[in-house]
Design a protein around this motif. Sequence first.
Motif, mmCIF file in Angstrom:
data_model
loop_
_atom_site.group_PDB
_atom_site.id
_atom_site.type_symbol
_atom_site.label_atom_id
_atom_site.label_comp_id
_atom_site.label_asym_id
_atom_site.label_seq_id
_atom_site.Cartn_x
_atom_site.Cartn_y
_atom_site.Cartn_z
ATOM 1 N N UNK A 8 38.212 24.385 35.498
ATOM 2 C CA UNK A 8 39.188 24.258 36.585
ATOM 3 C C UNK A 8 40.235 25.365 36.550
ATOM 4 N N UNK A 9 40.356 26.072 35.439
ATOM 5 C CA UNK A 9 41.345 27.148 35.338
ATOM 6 C C UNK A 9 40.710 28.459 35.797
ATOM 7 N N UNK A 10 41.354 29.140 36.744
ATOM 8 C CA UNK A 10 40.794 30.389 37.292
ATOM 9 C C UNK A 10 41.833 31.497 37.226
ATOM 10 N N UNK A 11 41.419 32.654 36.747
ATOM 11 C CA UNK A 11 42.267 33.844 36.850
ATOM 12 C C UNK A 11 41.691 34.727 37.951
ATOM 13 N N UNK A 12 42.443 34.859 39.045
ATOM 14 C CA UNK A 12 42.019 35.706 40.164
ATOM 15 C C UNK A 12 42.811 37.004 40.123
ATOM 16 N N UNK A 13 42.140 38.124 40.359
ATOM 17 C CA UNK A 13 42.803 39.421 40.301
ATOM 18 C C UNK A 13 42.525 40.189 41.591
ATOM 19 N N UNK A 14 43.589 40.544 42.286
ATOM 20 C CA UNK A 14 43.507 41.269 43.561
ATOM 21 C C UNK A 14 44.060 42.670 43.305
ATOM 22 N N UNK A 54 49.220 37.062 30.217
ATOM 23 C CA UNK A 54 48.291 36.094 30.796
ATOM 24 C C UNK A 54 47.832 35.104 29.730
ATOM 25 N N UNK A 55 47.597 35.617 28.521
ATOM 26 C CA UNK A 55 47.282 34.696 27.408
ATOM 27 C C UNK A 55 48.446 33.727 27.204
ATOM 28 N N UNK A 64 40.537 26.646 26.381
ATOM 29 C CA UNK A 64 39.745 26.575 27.622
ATOM 30 C C UNK A 64 39.939 27.879 28.388
ATOM 31 N N UNK A 65 39.209 28.933 28.025
ATOM 32 C CA UNK A 65 39.451 30.223 28.676
ATOM 33 C C UNK A 65 39.161 30.133 30.165
ATOM 34 N N UNK A 66 39.916 30.876 30.954
ATOM 35 C CA UNK A 66 39.754 30.763 32.407
ATOM 36 C C UNK A 66 38.496 31.492 32.891
ATOM 37 N N UNK A 67 37.945 30.974 33.956
ATOM 38 C CA UNK A 67 36.980 31.772 34.697
ATOM 39 C C UNK A 67 37.736 32.882 35.413
ATOM 40 N N UNK A 80 37.940 48.960 36.294
ATOM 41 C CA UNK A 80 38.645 49.035 35.007
ATOM 42 C C UNK A 80 39.094 47.643 34.577
ATOM 43 N N UNK A 81 39.644 46.865 35.515
ATOM 44 C CA UNK A 81 40.095 45.507 35.200
ATOM 45 C C UNK A 81 38.924 44.662 34.704
ATOM 46 N N UNK A 82 37.794 44.761 35.391
ATOM 47 C CA UNK A 82 36.631 43.951 34.991
ATOM 48 C C UNK A 82 36.115 44.363 33.616
ATOM 49 N N UNK A 83 36.152 45.666 33.341
ATOM 50 C CA UNK A 83 35.648 46.148 32.045
ATOM 51 C C UNK A 83 36.587 45.768 30.900
ATOM 52 N N UNK A 84 37.878 45.721 31.182
ATOM 53 C CA UNK A 84 38.874 45.402 30.146
ATOM 54 C C UNK A 84 39.093 43.895 29.991
ATOM 55 N N UNK A 85 38.318 43.105 30.668
ATOM 56 C CA UNK A 85 38.486 41.647 30.649
ATOM 57 C C UNK A 85 38.502 41.149 29.193
ATOM 58 N N UNK A 86 39.441 40.268 28.825
ATOM 59 C CA UNK A 86 39.551 39.853 27.420
ATOM 60 C C UNK A 86 38.237 39.329 26.857
ATOM 61 N N UNK A 87 37.894 39.799 25.670
ATOM 62 C CA UNK A 87 36.667 39.322 25.039
ATOM 63 C C UNK A 87 36.879 37.851 24.675
#
Lengths: 272, 272
Positions: A8-14, A54-55, A64-67, A80-87
């Motif tokens: 249910x937790x979502x991180x959206x990036x625009x 954000x963490x 419960x890491x976000x989608x 770049x944002x997608x590639x740097x997404x937290x492991x």
Amino acid sequence: MNDGPVTSRLLAVDVGNSRVKFGMFDLASIVDGLPELVDSLAAAPDGPMPWEEIRGWLGESDSFPPHGIVAGSNPLVRDVVAEDWPSGWPAPRVLTDSSCLDLDVQLDHPDQVGIDRLLNAVAVRRLAAAQRAAIIVDSGTATTVDLVDATGGFGGGAILPGFGLLAQSLHRYTALLPLVTLEQLGVGPPPVIGQDTTTAIKSGLFFGQLGAVRELVREMSGSVGGGQVDLFLTGGGGPLLATALAEARFVPHLGLCGLAEVARSAVRGDSP
Amino acid sequence: MNDGPVTSRLLAVDVGNSRVKFGMFDLASIVDGLPELVDSLAAAPDGPMPWEEIRGWLGESDSFPPHGIVAGSNPLVRDVVAEDWPSGWPAPRVLTDSSCLDLDVQLDHPDQVGIDRLLNAVAVRRLAAAQRAAIIVDSGTATTVDLVDATGGFGGGAILPGFGLLAQSLHRYTALLPLVTLEQLGVGPPPVIGQDTTTAIKSGLFFGQLGAVRELVREMSGSVGGGQVDLFLTGGGGPLLATALAEARFVPHLGLCGLAEVARSAVRGDSP
């Protein structure tokens, strides 16, 4: 369908041209027609992304890491944002064009429309009255004015510079005009008759952007047969424009809400 | 006073940010309230000045070198023009600020207003109906919208980007938006709802500039007590705006005409 706390937790990036906007949503909760925006922050596109902050948002729900879902009008920075997404977090879904959306884009080349404009339309479809056309004004780096018709289809629109570009261009391409910042512009209408160069620029920026929006809204409203049209306003320049556009509904973070709506539909198993 | 052929020929030079405009006037002849503009041409501010072409204008009257008058919103280039003035011609008069003009500038710092805006007002005073306020829209690199009150005083106004700056700034400061040239914009209103990015920008540029001007004119007209106001339009964007502003009178080369009017007043011995 109850998807539980994990999903249910979502991180959206625009990813815009001037700012990268992060929104944390709770997809299990609907507020005023759209997924609940729990918190948001913005970063410069050429700086480090605020992953630590954000963490911090996640706090005790860190287990419960976000989608994630990412899109934007600046493709290089988006990637770049997608590639740097937290492991350790699920890899984000990246929306690149209209084929990723459940939206009727009534144009010859739907894949060529800025995804930011389409995401605004996705969000507005959840807000607008049924069977009524809507016009969306997004006053950001560029200001877009777009039509969503009474069937919920995206009809196209207009693109012009937003407040910041207007101010920058006057300063950069003329010999004598100073830079007027958005802070100097203030939070309400300036005097229309400027008594010196700076106040003349404030008048030109405010009434210029307001008049541009009014003209486009009037012309577009006329083009849909004179029926009533809902007017929505978003973007960094939205609050300032809202002071003079009483008929508009200001919705902060409309593009982020559109992203969340796309993610919510996917969780529920809606098409596509 | 008859000043004869030697002094009736005037070369006026209006040095703008994008163009240097040259106008040859016959000060002995008044057409429609202003000195007769015999011919005009424009040059880029960073290129060679077209002195040979101007000598060509003079033709058989070459034995009567023109008087010169120079002003503009680009002071560095203005001074280059004055220094490069053809030898053998009388040195030009250079106008630097409002103190050179017979104009009531109703501002705290009249010397800080762009001379181009003041010269427009000088010209419009010869055109506007007596005892009626006027609004001047000059759509150039910057677009200025200024008020001349019913007594002929300059009241100040607004400054915003013109068509070219609007187009350039969208392209330069965003990742994906193309440059739309004035040639592409065409000679009349584009469709308000753009079906692709280029047509959306055309709509935004045209209706944006038109709406900005309308909003400023409406607000300024309201500020002078609701009396009738004459609307004047000039500048490179003037013909395009005129297609949608039936109430406006388009006057080409208003700034050059203001310069000629200053020179005419001096020849006649008017103040200052």
